[in-house]
Design a protein around this motif. Structure first.
Motif: not given
Length: 259
Positions: A73-96
């Motif tokens: 089973r090959i799973i489509k994924g990415v590794e995003a990164t956290v941008l600040d200490a609030t937990g804001r991350i580099s991918i948005d819901a639309r792309h996720a």
């Protein structure tokens, strides 16, 4: 409770991995993995993050390479990164929404942890915990990539340095929000500058995993492959076994919803 036959964190030449995606898939099939997630980096400055066309091409190639075979089973994924200490991350819901497995790590983009690390060690560790607590509130995030990869910074924070009360707070929230704890084979990379013997790092990480497992957190194992290590999960398997994590708290990779 037996070998865990998945690898849910790996990289190809779509980011900073050594092997092309087609070869990566062939390796997964050759190693007879039940499931493998392709999780190339989705961070500011990367082609997947900065170009919709490149993301389209990446996902299309995964689709092509996984079609016509049922070995793995090959799973489509990415590794995003956290941008600040609030937990804001580099991918948005639309792309996720286009993906099946979304990881997020601490990296050089992460303000207040691995970027502009506080000089005060207590403040640093509190920032790390606060950042992870914020990640728990990202509904479309599946797993926290290699938690506590905080050994190569100044100051360095080893697993045993984190106050137990903070770890318990995070473990409770990860369990509540069902955020998966990713244990990677190359974790020693993140502690190579500490001078702490590798077996001591392992022992400390085992104790941390025990605490998170006791809170009901789910786990995955991975190679975090960049250089031909796909499917090599010896260290995570060792940690999982020593920590006594029950099989019910290991992600069933074959049950991850398809998109």
């Amino acid at each position: 409770e037996g070998w865990i036959n998945h690898d849910l964190h790996s990289h190809t030449t779509w980011s900073d991995g050594a092997h092309s995606l087609p070869l990566h898939v062939l390796e997964a099939r050759a190693y007879e993995l039940d499931a493998m997630a392709v999780t190339d980096h989705y961070v500011p400055g990367s082609k997947l993050h900065d170009s919709e066309e490149q993301l389209d091409a990446y996902l299309e190639q995964i689709e092509r390479e996984r079609a016509g075979q049922d070995d793995c089973r090959i799973i489509k994924g990415v590794e995003a990164t956290v941008l600040d200490a609030t937990g804001r991350i580099s991918i948005d819901a639309r792309h996720a929404e286009r993906l099946e497995w979304v990881l997020c790590d601490l990296s050089g983009h992460s303000e207040g942890t691995l970027r502009h690390t506080p000089a005060d060690k207590q403040a640093y560790m509190e920032n790390v915990i606060r950042t992870y607590l914020g990640l728990c509130d990202v509904d479309y995030l599946d797993a926290i990539a290699h938690p506590f990869n905080t050994g190569n910074t100044t100051p360095a924070a080893a697993p045993a340095d984190y106050p137990e009360r903070l770890l318990r707070e995070l473990a409770a929230k990860m369990a509540e929000k069902r955020k998966v704890f990713d244990i990677i084979n190359s974790m020693i990379f993140w502690f190579q500058k500490t001078g702490v013997p590798p077996r001591e790092i392992t022992a400390q990480y085992v104790e941390m995993v025990k605490l998170f497992a006791a809170a009901g957190v789910m786990f995955q194992v991975s190679s975090d492959d960049h250089r031909t290590g796909l499917g090599n999960t010896r260290w995570p398997q060792l940690v999982i076994t020593r920590a006594g994590v029950p099989s019910a708290q290991i992600v069933d990779a074959l049950a991850i919803p398809r998109k």
